[in-house]
Design a protein around this motif. Structure first.
Motif, PDB file in Angstrom:
ATOM      1  N   LEU A 147       0.827  -1.211   0.000  1.00  0.00           N
ATOM      2  CA  LEU A 147       0.000   0.000   0.000  1.00  0.00           C
ATOM      3  C   LEU A 147       0.857   1.255   0.000  1.00  0.00           C
ATOM      4  O   LEU A 147       0.526   2.234  -0.665  1.00  0.00           O
ATOM      5  N   PHE A 148       1.957   1.230   0.733  1.00  0.00           N
ATOM      6  CA  PHE A 148       2.863   2.370   0.733  1.00  0.00           C
ATOM      7  C   PHE A 148       3.460   2.594  -0.656  1.00  0.00           C
ATOM      8  O   PHE A 148       3.490   3.717  -1.157  1.00  0.00           O
ATOM      9  N   SER A 149       3.914   1.524  -1.285  1.00  0.00           N
ATOM     10  CA  SER A 149       4.534   1.640  -2.617  1.00  0.00           C
ATOM     11  C   SER A 149       3.531   2.105  -3.660  1.00  0.00           C
ATOM     12  O   SER A 149       3.836   2.988  -4.477  1.00  0.00           O
ATOM     13  N   LEU A 150       2.338   1.515  -3.646  1.00  0.00           N
ATOM     14  CA  LEU A 150       1.304   1.902  -4.605  1.00  0.00           C
ATOM     15  C   LEU A 150       0.883   3.348  -4.400  1.00  0.00           C
ATOM     16  O   LEU A 150       0.765   4.119  -5.366  1.00  0.00           O
ATOM     17  N   GLY A 151       0.675   3.741  -3.155  1.00  0.00           N
ATOM     18  CA  GLY A 151       0.280   5.116  -2.873  1.00  0.00           C
ATOM     19  C   GLY A 151       1.358   6.114  -3.241  1.00  0.00           C
ATOM     20  O   GLY A 151       1.076   7.168  -3.808  1.00  0.00           O
ATOM     21  N   ALA A 152       2.613   5.796  -2.926  1.00  0.00           N
ATOM     22  CA  ALA A 152       3.714   6.714  -3.236  1.00  0.00           C
ATOM     23  C   ALA A 152       3.908   6.863  -4.738  1.00  0.00           C
ATOM     24  O   ALA A 152       4.103   7.976  -5.233  1.00  0.00           O
ATOM     25  N   LEU A 153       3.858   5.759  -5.456  1.00  0.00           N
ATOM     26  CA  LEU A 153       4.028   5.834  -6.909  1.00  0.00           C
ATOM     27  C   LEU A 153       2.906   6.645  -7.555  1.00  0.00           C
ATOM     28  O   LEU A 153       3.148   7.498  -8.410  1.00  0.00           O
ATOM     29  N   GLY A 154       1.676   6.406  -7.128  1.00  0.00           N
ATOM     30  CA  GLY A 154       0.552   7.165  -7.674  1.00  0.00           C
ATOM     31  C   GLY A 154       0.594   8.629  -7.295  1.00  0.00           C
ATOM     32  O   GLY A 154       0.323   9.511  -8.115  1.00  0.00           O
ATOM     33  N   TRP A 155       0.962   8.909  -6.042  1.00  0.00           N
ATOM     34  CA  TRP A 155       1.018  10.303  -5.598  1.00  0.00           C
ATOM     35  C   TRP A 155       2.099  11.074  -6.352  1.00  0.00           C
ATOM     36  O   TRP A 155       1.885  12.217  -6.770  1.00  0.00           O
ATOM     37  N   ILE A 156       3.251  10.448  -6.553  1.00  0.00           N
ATOM     38  CA  ILE A 156       4.320  11.121  -7.292  1.00  0.00           C
ATOM     39  C   ILE A 156       3.910  11.334  -8.752  1.00  0.00           C
ATOM     40  O   ILE A 156       4.158  12.388  -9.331  1.00  0.00           O
TER      41      ILE A 156
END
Length: 90
Positions: free
Chosen positions: A11-20
């Protein structure tokens, strides 16, 4: 315990990639400015632009709350439940 760690990391990786990604599209007016990804969105005049900004905000909170849930809240609730005596097995 390892499955909670992997769920939180995913969830952290998916959220960070999408947010960036969405932040680079909608919140970065110039790559030469110091403040990026946290600027107010500029020039968003379409419904798709508003959906993109909203998606970026949702992914930011997914990046924060997803790991917090799986790394902190679920282990604390399991520990409290076992200490109270409601759960005999771990």
């Amino acid at each position: 315990m390892a499955d909670e760690f992997m769920k939180g990391l995913a969830l952290f990786s998916l959220g960070a990639l999408g947010w960036i990604t969405f932040g680079a599209w909608y919140r970065t007016p110039s790559y030469y400015e110091v403040v990026q990804l946290v600027n107010a969105p500029e020039g968003v005049e379409t419904v798709y632009g508003e959906i993109g900004v909203l998606t970026g905000d949702v992914l930011y909170w997914l990046m924060i709350l997803g790991p917090l849930t799986f790394w902190v809240l679920i282990p604390i609730s399991r520990q409290l439940r076992s200490n109270i005596g409601g759960d005999a097995t771990n």
